[in-house]
Design a protein around this motif. Structure first.
Motif, PDB file in Angstrom:
ATOM      1  N   LEU A 167       0.821  -1.204   0.000  1.00 25.42           N
ATOM      2  CA  LEU A 167       0.000   0.000   0.000  1.00 25.42           C
ATOM      3  C   LEU A 167       0.860   1.261   0.000  1.00 25.42           C
ATOM      4  N   MET A 168       1.961   1.262   0.739  1.00 25.42           N
ATOM      5  CA  MET A 168       2.844   2.426   0.739  1.00 25.42           C
ATOM      6  C   MET A 168       3.430   2.660  -0.646  1.00 25.42           C
ATOM      7  N   PHE A 169       3.861   1.596  -1.303  1.00 27.04           N
ATOM      8  CA  PHE A 169       4.403   1.729  -2.649  1.00 27.04           C
ATOM      9  C   PHE A 169       3.335   2.256  -3.603  1.00 27.04           C
ATOM     10  N   PHE A 170       2.120   1.736  -3.467  1.00 25.83           N
ATOM     11  CA  PHE A 170       1.024   2.176  -4.325  1.00 25.83           C
ATOM     12  C   PHE A 170       0.698   3.651  -4.096  1.00 25.83           C
ATOM     13  N   ILE A 171       0.655   4.091  -2.841  1.00 24.25           N
ATOM     14  CA  ILE A 171       0.319   5.482  -2.530  1.00 24.25           C
ATOM     15  C   ILE A 171       1.387   6.428  -3.069  1.00 24.25           C
ATOM     16  N   VAL A 172       2.645   6.080  -2.887  1.00 25.54           N
ATOM     17  CA  VAL A 172       3.726   6.959  -3.348  1.00 25.54           C
ATOM     18  C   VAL A 172       3.702   7.095  -4.865  1.00 25.54           C
ATOM     19  N   ARG A 173       3.564   5.982  -5.572  1.00 24.63           N
ATOM     20  CA  ARG A 173       3.572   6.046  -7.024  1.00 24.63           C
ATOM     21  C   ARG A 173       2.327   6.733  -7.567  1.00 24.63           C
ATOM     22  N   SER A 174       1.193   6.574  -6.902  1.00 26.62           N
ATOM     23  CA  SER A 174      -0.037   7.207  -7.384  1.00 26.62           C
ATOM     24  C   SER A 174      -0.036   8.704  -7.106  1.00 26.62           C
ATOM     25  N   LEU A 175       0.330   9.098  -5.887  1.00 27.43           N
ATOM     26  CA  LEU A 175       0.339  10.519  -5.548  1.00 27.43           C
ATOM     27  C   LEU A 175       1.471  11.266  -6.237  1.00 27.43           C
ATOM     28  N   SER A 233      11.476  29.613  -3.126  1.00 25.91           N
ATOM     29  CA  SER A 233      11.620  28.807  -1.915  1.00 25.91           C
ATOM     30  C   SER A 233      11.851  27.359  -2.303  1.00 25.91           C
ATOM     31  N   SER A 234      12.866  26.745  -1.691  1.00 26.13           N
ATOM     32  CA  SER A 234      13.144  25.336  -1.945  1.00 26.13           C
ATOM     33  C   SER A 234      12.496  24.425  -0.924  1.00 26.13           C
ATOM     34  N   ALA A 235      11.885  25.017   0.113  1.00 26.75           N
ATOM     35  CA  ALA A 235      11.238  24.192   1.132  1.00 26.75           C
ATOM     36  C   ALA A 235       9.897  23.660   0.656  1.00 26.75           C
ATOM     37  N   LYS A 236       9.259  24.385  -0.249  1.00 26.17           N
ATOM     38  CA  LYS A 236       7.946  23.977  -0.717  1.00 26.17           C
ATOM     39  C   LYS A 236       7.978  22.638  -1.451  1.00 26.17           C
ATOM     40  N   PRO A 237       8.877  22.405  -2.390  1.00 31.50           N
ATOM     41  CA  PRO A 237       8.953  21.070  -3.000  1.00 31.50           C
ATOM     42  C   PRO A 237       9.287  19.986  -1.983  1.00 31.50           C
ATOM     43  N   GLN A 238      10.102  20.295  -1.011  1.00 29.34           N
ATOM     44  CA  GLN A 238      10.412  19.304   0.010  1.00 29.34           C
ATOM     45  C   GLN A 238       9.193  18.976   0.855  1.00 29.34           C
ATOM     46  N   MET A 239       8.396  19.983   1.147  1.00 31.41           N
ATOM     47  CA  MET A 239       7.183  19.743   1.930  1.00 31.41           C
ATOM     48  C   MET A 239       6.195  18.879   1.159  1.00 31.41           C
ATOM     49  N   ARG A 240       6.147  19.038  -0.144  1.00 26.63           N
ATOM     50  CA  ARG A 240       5.270  18.188  -0.948  1.00 26.63           C
ATOM     51  C   ARG A 240       5.730  16.738  -0.871  1.00 26.63           C
ATOM     52  N   MET A 241       7.031  16.557  -0.907  1.00 24.64           N
ATOM     53  CA  MET A 241       7.559  15.206  -0.761  1.00 24.64           C
ATOM     54  C   MET A 241       7.250  14.648   0.608  1.00 24.64           C
ATOM     55  N   TYR A 242       7.325  15.493   1.627  1.00 26.61           N
ATOM     56  CA  TYR A 242       7.022  15.051   2.983  1.00 26.61           C
ATOM     57  C   TYR A 242       5.551  14.655   3.131  1.00 26.61           C
ATOM     58  N   ILE A 243       4.668  15.406   2.479  1.00 23.87           N
ATOM     59  CA  ILE A 243       3.240  15.065   2.540  1.00 23.87           C
ATOM     60  C   ILE A 243       2.986  13.695   1.927  1.00 23.87           C
ATOM     61  N   THR A 244       3.608  13.447   0.789  1.00 26.05           N
ATOM     62  CA  THR A 244       3.420  12.160   0.127  1.00 26.05           C
ATOM     63  C   THR A 244       3.957  11.010   0.974  1.00 26.05           C
ATOM     64  N   MET A 245       5.149  11.193   1.539  1.00 26.26           N
ATOM     65  CA  MET A 245       5.743  10.137   2.356  1.00 26.26           C
ATOM     66  C   MET A 245       4.964   9.940   3.658  1.00 26.26           C
ATOM     67  N   ALA A 246       4.499  11.034   4.266  1.00 26.69           N
ATOM     68  CA  ALA A 246       3.746  10.908   5.512  1.00 26.69           C
ATOM     69  C   ALA A 246       2.422  10.181   5.281  1.00 26.69           C
ATOM     70  N   THR A 247       1.790  10.468   4.153  1.00 26.64           N
ATOM     71  CA  THR A 247       0.553   9.771   3.827  1.00 26.64           C
ATOM     72  C   THR A 247       0.787   8.283   3.651  1.00 26.64           C
ATOM     73  N   ALA A 248       1.886   7.926   3.004  1.00 20.85           N
ATOM     74  CA  ALA A 248       2.196   6.511   2.794  1.00 20.85           C
ATOM     75  C   ALA A 248       2.567   5.817   4.103  1.00 20.85           C
ATOM     76  N   LEU A 249       3.356   6.477   4.935  1.00 14.58           N
ATOM     77  CA  LEU A 249       3.794   5.864   6.188  1.00 14.58           C
ATOM     78  C   LEU A 249       2.678   5.749   7.209  1.00 14.58           C
ATOM     79  N   PHE A 250       1.654   6.561   7.052  1.00 10.44           N
ATOM     80  CA  PHE A 250       0.539   6.526   7.991  1.00 10.44           C
ATOM     81  C   PHE A 250      -0.386   5.338   7.752  1.00 10.44           C
ATOM     82  N   GLN A 251      -0.337   4.735   6.569  1.00 13.05           N
ATOM     83  CA  GLN A 251      -1.231   3.625   6.240  1.00 13.05           C
ATOM     84  C   GLN A 251      -1.004   2.393   7.117  1.00 13.05           C
ATOM     85  N   PRO A 252       0.227   1.924   7.343  1.00 14.07           N
ATOM     86  CA  PRO A 252       0.401   0.748   8.209  1.00 14.07           C
ATOM     87  C   PRO A 252      -0.097   0.967   9.627  1.00 14.07           C
TER      88      PRO A 252
END
Length: 304
Positions: free
Chosen positions: A248-256, A273-292
């Motif tokens: 599910l984490m792999f699926f969420i990351v690739r889909s988002l 600002s270079s923090a904004k792209p990093q925050m987008r990456m953090y949102i995607t990873m946090a969503t995936a890690l929250f699934q388990p």
């Protein structure tokens, strides 16, 4: 020859006479009662019974102009109420857009389930469009849908009831608490995602229905985890939990990635600002890690 004739005439006369003294009649003679046959068919009286009387009353009711006006007024009020309800529903959701997420077929469902359980073999994750409109799920396996999350949620509730019944812990209150908890977690997850995208002013193609779909796909892994726990015990449960969580984490990351991270290049040209792209990456990873975490929280109490 004359005697029988006179005897017949005498008996006939006695039959017409009025009974006397000790004689009694077996049947009352009603022929001379003076009955008027028209009295039994007086106007307003129906010989057909209550059913025909009711039908006649209904016919008279609808023949009344006032009754017809009342019926027409009531139907107009009903139509106005229906239009108001549809208008209020359209304020929060689009019915046509909701139909888009349920435009699936058997072939799509089977392919989507295989991707959810074995996402590592899937290569093309891009959502296809036709004239700036995304294709329906039955035409594009990468398109999100709400059919699988809905059916998986119902199946999870039924499976939870069976698991609790096997363990002699079933009760309507416990099953209702299990269903409401699973639904509340999805709502919280979607609200957090919407708030995060709003605060970071992320412009993407993600809609509320998309987030509900991606959040609801976890129920497929939850069903697989609970089944393995019931069949193979705690060892099978943790093995299935690890597999479904990673898939599910792999699926969420690739889909988002196709929804959130594809706009990094265009936005990086308009912001310093270079923090904004990093925050987008953090949102995607946090969503995936929250699934388990959610999968374990909603299934661990069903397997003992």
């Amino acid at each position: 020859m004359d005697l029988p004739h006179h005897g017949y005439r005498a008996s006939k006369q006695r039959g017409r006479g009025t009974p006397t003294g000790g004689e009694s009649m077996l049947f009352d003679d009603t022929s001379a009662s003076g009955m008027n046959t028209q009295g039994y068919y007086t106007p307003g009286y129906s010989m057909a019974g209550p059913q025909n009387d009711t039908q006649a009353g209904v016919s008279n009711l609808f023949a009344d102009p006032m009754a017809n006006a009342a019926v027409m007024y009531g139907s107009s009020l009903a139509n106005q109420g229906k239009d108001m309800v549809n208008k209020e529903i359209s304020r929060f959701m689009s019915v046509n857009k909701l139909k888009y997420f349920f435009a699936v077929d058997t072939k799509y469902v089977m392919k989507k389930l295989m991707i959810l359980m074995f996402p590592y073999t899937h290569q093309d994750w891009e959502v296809r469009y036709h004239r700036d409109t995304p294709l329906t799920p039955r035409q594009d396996v990468n398109a999100p849908d709400l059919y699988i999350p809905t059916m998986a949620f119902i199946t999870y509730i039924l499976l939870a009831g069976m698991a609790l019944g096997i363990q002699k812990r079933f009760s309507p209150e416990v099953l209702g608490l299990c269903a409401s908890t699973a639904l509340v977690w999805v709502i919280i997850e979607v609200l957090v995602m919407l708030l995060s995208l709003y605060l970071l002013t992320v412009h993407s193609d993600l809609s509320t229905f998309d987030l509900i779909a991606y959040s609801g796909y976890k129920y497929v892994g939850m069903i697989f985890t609970v089944l393995c726990g019931l069949l193979f015990g705690s060892d099978g449960y943790f093995v299935a939990l690890a597999w479904s969580s990673c898939a599910l984490m792999f699926f969420i990351v690739r889909s988002l990635k196709m929804k959130i991270l594809t706009s990094l290049t265009s936005d990086s040209m308009s912001t310093s600002s270079s923090a904004k792209p990093q925050m987008r990456m953090y949102i995607t990873m946090a969503t995936a890690l929250f699934q388990p975490v959610i999968i374990y929280w909603l299934t661990s109490h069903l397997v003992r």
